[in-house]
Design a protein around this motif. Sequence first.
Motif, PDB file in Angstrom:
ATOM      1  N   LEU A  55       0.830  -1.200   0.000  1.00 56.58           N
ATOM      2  CA  LEU A  55       0.000   0.000   0.000  1.00 56.58           C
ATOM      3  C   LEU A  55       0.867   1.254   0.000  1.00 56.58           C
ATOM      4  O   LEU A  55       2.020   1.233   0.420  1.00 56.58           O
ATOM      5  N   GLY A  56       0.275   2.345  -0.465  1.00 57.49           N
ATOM      6  CA  GLY A  56       0.939   3.643  -0.411  1.00 57.49           C
ATOM      7  C   GLY A  56       1.743   4.016  -1.629  1.00 57.49           C
ATOM      8  O   GLY A  56       2.358   5.088  -1.656  1.00 57.49           O
ATOM      9  N   ALA A  58       0.647   4.552  -4.833  1.00 58.05           N
ATOM     10  CA  ALA A  58      -0.038   5.556  -5.650  1.00 58.05           C
ATOM     11  C   ALA A  58      -0.444   6.747  -4.790  1.00 58.05           C
ATOM     12  O   ALA A  58      -0.668   6.620  -3.583  1.00 58.05           O
ATOM     13  N   ASP A  60      -3.205   8.322  -4.821  1.00 55.58           N
ATOM     14  CA  ASP A  60      -4.608   8.260  -4.403  1.00 55.58           C
ATOM     15  C   ASP A  60      -4.958   6.927  -3.749  1.00 55.58           C
ATOM     16  O   ASP A  60      -6.105   6.487  -3.804  1.00 55.58           O
ATOM     17  N   TRP A  61      -3.983   6.296  -3.107  1.00 57.66           N
ATOM     18  CA  TRP A  61      -4.260   4.987  -2.504  1.00 57.66           C
ATOM     19  C   TRP A  61      -5.221   5.100  -1.323  1.00 57.66           C
ATOM     20  O   TRP A  61      -5.960   4.168  -1.023  1.00 57.66           O
ATOM     21  N   GLU A  85       5.101   4.270   1.533  1.00 56.99           N
ATOM     22  CA  GLU A  85       4.748   2.914   1.121  1.00 56.99           C
ATOM     23  C   GLU A  85       5.041   1.928   2.246  1.00 56.99           C
ATOM     24  O   GLU A  85       5.983   2.104   3.021  1.00 56.99           O
ATOM     25  N   LEU A 118     -10.061   3.232   0.472  1.00 60.42           N
ATOM     26  CA  LEU A 118      -8.789   2.549   0.226  1.00 60.42           C
ATOM     27  C   LEU A 118      -8.834   1.914  -1.158  1.00 60.42           C
ATOM     28  O   LEU A 118      -9.755   1.151  -1.465  1.00 60.42           O
ATOM     29  N   ARG A 119      -7.839   2.232  -1.981  1.00 61.97           N
ATOM     30  CA  ARG A 119      -7.747   1.645  -3.318  1.00 61.97           C
ATOM     31  C   ARG A 119      -6.606   0.632  -3.341  1.00 61.97           C
ATOM     32  O   ARG A 119      -5.458   0.976  -3.047  1.00 61.97           O
ATOM     33  N   ILE A 120      -6.950  -0.610  -3.690  1.00 62.22           N
ATOM     34  CA  ILE A 120      -5.970  -1.691  -3.766  1.00 62.22           C
ATOM     35  C   ILE A 120      -5.660  -1.909  -5.240  1.00 62.22           C
ATOM     36  O   ILE A 120      -6.453  -2.514  -5.975  1.00 62.22           O
ATOM     37  N   LYS A 121      -4.524  -1.402  -5.671  1.00 67.92           N
ATOM     38  CA  LYS A 121      -4.181  -1.399  -7.090  1.00 67.92           C
ATOM     39  C   LYS A 121      -4.074  -2.807  -7.655  1.00 67.92           C
ATOM     40  O   LYS A 121      -4.553  -3.086  -8.762  1.00 67.92           O
ATOM     41  N   SER A 126     -11.643  -1.179  -4.561  1.00 67.60           N
ATOM     42  CA  SER A 126     -11.616  -0.143  -3.533  1.00 67.60           C
ATOM     43  C   SER A 126     -12.527  -0.544  -2.383  1.00 67.60           C
ATOM     44  O   SER A 126     -13.510  -1.269  -2.576  1.00 67.60           O
TER      45      SER A 126
END
Length: 297
Positions: A55-56, A58, A60-61, A85, A118-121, A126
């Motif tokens: 995480l972290g 991006a 916009d995460w 991150e 929370l966005r999980i790439k 999300s």
Amino acid sequence: MKTFLLVLVLAVLTSFRAAAQVSVEITMDQEQFLPSEAVPVAVKITNRSGQQLHLGAAADWLTFSVESTDGFIVIKNAEVPVTGEFDLESSQIGIKRVDLQPYFQIGRHGRYKVIATLRIKDWSASVNSAPKTFDVVNGAKLWSQDFGVPGVTNSPPEVRKFTLEEANYLRLQLRLYVRVSDQSESQVFKVTTLGQMVSFSDPDAKVDRTSQLHVLWQAGAQVFNYALINANGEVVRQEVYNNAGSRPRLVVNEQGEVSVAGGTRRVKPEELPVVPVVPWVKAPGELPAKNTKNMLP
């Protein structure tokens, strides 16, 4: 049309599955604030997915949205920066702390709710937190004074204003606040809570020759709190005094220096002398008896 619906259904299912495996929760130490006061929130992310999450990466995460429950639009000044991150292993909890106040216009009296996303790439998914509500209330002005900000000489000084306000926190506790603004009070630089106060307290406030504010107020039956605030609204020193012998009060000398007279200042733990650790030595009577059986004559 069918393709669009299929994509929409897949996106909803992906987000639903992500929410079942990763949870996001907002917590706040307090739920009532004065206009322009810092609004700190903590976001707790729990990973139950069975795999490591990165995480972290991006920008916009982790994002935030704030709405008013009274119906008016809350303007966002900028995205809340959440940097750094990190890897979150399965069954671990990660916490990020941010201050919402600089990034949303939430100075109007009313109730607000905040949601973290929370966005999980790696999953293209999300997860939203449950809404967390908080209130912005107006305080009652107790005292104010203009002061010049120390700076470059041979030019007119910048004029600011110290203001003391009180607010009844959740109708259970009376709190004292200090606000630093421009002279017209149209721009607020900082609002800081100084602490609890009794209802019959009349805070004593004086500005010294360096444009620092000294405040002394009663916080208990025999307890007085003291705070020193600089021109930016930052609390640089705090002390506690007992009403022992005489009542504490602020005094100003001929040089414009302010100090506390009377009362007894409580010693802080870090001011106590360090007691050296003395190795424990047994007394003579506690020493083991000599074994004389195998000793030579």
